[in-house]
Write an enzyme that holds these catalytic residues in place. Structure first.
Site, PDB file in Angstrom:
ATOM      1  N   HIS A  72       8.952   1.124   1.901  1.00  0.00           N
ATOM      2  CA  HIS A  72       9.700   0.674   0.716  1.00  0.00           C
ATOM      3  C   HIS A  72       8.689   0.535  -0.410  1.00  0.00           C
ATOM      4  O   HIS A  72       7.479   0.625  -0.191  1.00  0.00           O
ATOM      5  CB  HIS A  72      10.450  -0.627   1.003  1.00  0.00           C
ATOM      6  N   HIS A  74       7.755  -1.990  -2.429  1.00  0.00           N
ATOM      7  CA  HIS A  74       7.020  -3.221  -2.737  1.00  0.00           C
ATOM      8  C   HIS A  74       5.545  -2.856  -2.964  1.00  0.00           C
ATOM      9  O   HIS A  74       4.979  -2.037  -2.242  1.00  0.00           O
ATOM     10  CB  HIS A  74       7.112  -4.194  -1.551  1.00  0.00           C
ATOM     11  N   ASP A  76       2.735  -4.313  -2.298  1.00  0.00           N
ATOM     12  CA  ASP A  76       1.729  -4.455  -1.223  1.00  0.00           C
ATOM     13  C   ASP A  76       1.729  -3.235  -0.288  1.00  0.00           C
ATOM     14  O   ASP A  76       0.731  -2.981   0.386  1.00  0.00           O
ATOM     15  CB  ASP A  76       1.893  -5.768  -0.428  1.00  0.00           C
ATOM     16  N   HIS A  77       2.800  -2.448  -0.294  1.00  0.00           N
ATOM     17  CA  HIS A  77       2.875  -1.265   0.575  1.00  0.00           C
ATOM     18  C   HIS A  77       2.514   0.040  -0.145  1.00  0.00           C
ATOM     19  O   HIS A  77       2.455   1.098   0.483  1.00  0.00           O
ATOM     20  CB  HIS A  77       4.281  -1.150   1.181  1.00  0.00           C
ATOM     21  N   HIS A 162      16.024  -5.239   3.695  1.00  0.00           N
ATOM     22  CA  HIS A 162      14.892  -6.005   3.165  1.00  0.00           C
ATOM     23  C   HIS A 162      15.329  -6.644   1.847  1.00  0.00           C
ATOM     24  O   HIS A 162      15.032  -6.151   0.761  1.00  0.00           O
ATOM     25  CB  HIS A 162      13.710  -5.042   2.978  1.00  0.00           C
ATOM     26  N   ASP A 185       9.147  -3.663   6.343  1.00  0.00           N
ATOM     27  CA  ASP A 185       9.554  -5.033   6.015  1.00  0.00           C
ATOM     28  C   ASP A 185      11.062  -5.114   6.167  1.00  0.00           C
ATOM     29  O   ASP A 185      11.802  -4.340   5.569  1.00  0.00           O
ATOM     30  CB  ASP A 185       9.196  -5.379   4.571  1.00  0.00           C
ATOM     31  N   HIS A 253       1.675  -7.685   9.742  1.00  0.00           N
ATOM     32  CA  HIS A 253       2.161  -8.135   8.432  1.00  0.00           C
ATOM     33  C   HIS A 253       2.663  -9.573   8.569  1.00  0.00           C
ATOM     34  O   HIS A 253       3.810  -9.897   8.251  1.00  0.00           O
ATOM     35  CB  HIS A 253       3.293  -7.195   7.967  1.00  0.00           C
TER      36      HIS A 253
HETATM   37 ZN    ZN Z   1       8.414  -5.840   1.266  1.00  0.00          ZN
HETATM   38 ZN    ZN Z   2       5.293  -6.363   2.638  1.00  0.00          ZN
END
Ligand code: ZN
Ligand code: ZN
Length: 286
Positions: A72, A74, A76-77, A162, A185, A253
């Protein structure tokens, strides 16, 4: 003989945890990134911050992976995506990077290329003489279940939930020797549970149920509601794993909130899973 062949096939697939971290910068846990290596093919799941350094540390290709799968969008990914695009080019990549992911991934890569256009012009037109266009990405926004099917390896997209994200995916990777499922996530997902049934390895995100409480900051009162809508607790992972029965459960995670490894493992047991469960750490191989 058959047993030996099966063993050989299994030994040909390795899961490498490149980054087991969360948005919190932690020198010991890089941003989300997981590799599945099958022979000379490297399949990469997510490109969190630090992904290129972790590929180098794991002695995996730094000049391009076989395919990238984003769970996805986000940050952080995906913060490692420009690093993956440009550094693999500078390290010798000549072909487009094949990247699967949710709608919006194409716009993201287009914007990354736009943001770095001066770098691209200097590297292509100046004395560095990089391969023209070697930074490019062949984006495949997900519209089918089977994303990759070649020479004994299949990668399937699993739609997960998510929070407010319109699209988020887990992935099921089938190789001649192993079935590996990565959750991405997600809050507890029936689709993921079905996909993880009988898998060799389930890599699942987690937080400790017992630590969930409002946070002392503006907006912190909605933290528990956020976590329940977006993520999966240790007890919920335990419940899911008890139904899916993977041979190995790897917790990844981890939004810790001061929770200890022991608490997380106890939470999984409380959920009903008594199979082998480990806490994932960067650069571990399974
Ligand atoms: Zn996420
Ligand atoms: Zn994440």
């Amino acid at each position: 003989m058959l047993h030996l062949l099966l063993q050989l096939a299994a030994s040909g697939t390795t899961l490498v945890l490149l980054g087991t971290g969360t948005p919190r910068p932690n020198p010991d846990a890089s941003g989300p990134a997981t590799a599945v290596v099958v022979g000379n093919r490297t399949f990469l799941f997510d490109a969190g911050p630090g992904v290129m350094r972790q590929l180098a540390a794991a002695k995996l290709p730094i000049n391009g992976v076989t395919a990238l799968f984003i769970t996805h969008l986000h940050s952080d990914h995906t913060l490692g995506l420009p690093d993956l695009m440009f550094t693999s080019w500078v390290m010798g990549r000549q072909k487009s990077l094949v990247a699967f992911g949710p709608r919006g991934l194409r716009a993201m890569t287009d914007h990354i290329i736009e943001a770095w256009k001066e770098d691209i012009a200097i590297r292509e037109g100046g004395l560095e003489k990089e391969v023209p266009g070697g930074y490019r990405v062949s984006v495949r926004e997900i519209s089918t279940r089977v994303l990759y099917d070649s020479a004994g390896v299949r990668v399937l997209a699993i739609p997960v939930e998510h929070g407010d994200w319109a699209e988020a995916y887990g992935y099921r990777i089938e190789t001649p020797g192993k079935v590996i499922v990565v959750s991405g996530d997600t809050r507890p997902s029936a689709a993921l549970e079905a996909a993880a049934r009988g898998a060799d390895i389930l890599v699942h995100e987690v937080y400790p149920e017992g630590r969930l409480a409002p946070e002392p900051r503006p907006g912190g009162e909605s933290w528990p509601a956020y976590m329940r809508a977006f993520h999966t607790s240790d007890v919920e992972v335990g419940r899911l794993a008890a139904a899916a029965k993977p041979k190995l459960l790897i917790l990844n995670h981890i939004v810790r909130m001061q929770g200890t490894d022991e608490e997380l493992l106890a939470g999984v047991k409380r959920g009903g899973f008594t199979g082998r469960t480990v806490i994932g750490h960067d650069l571990e191989r399974y």
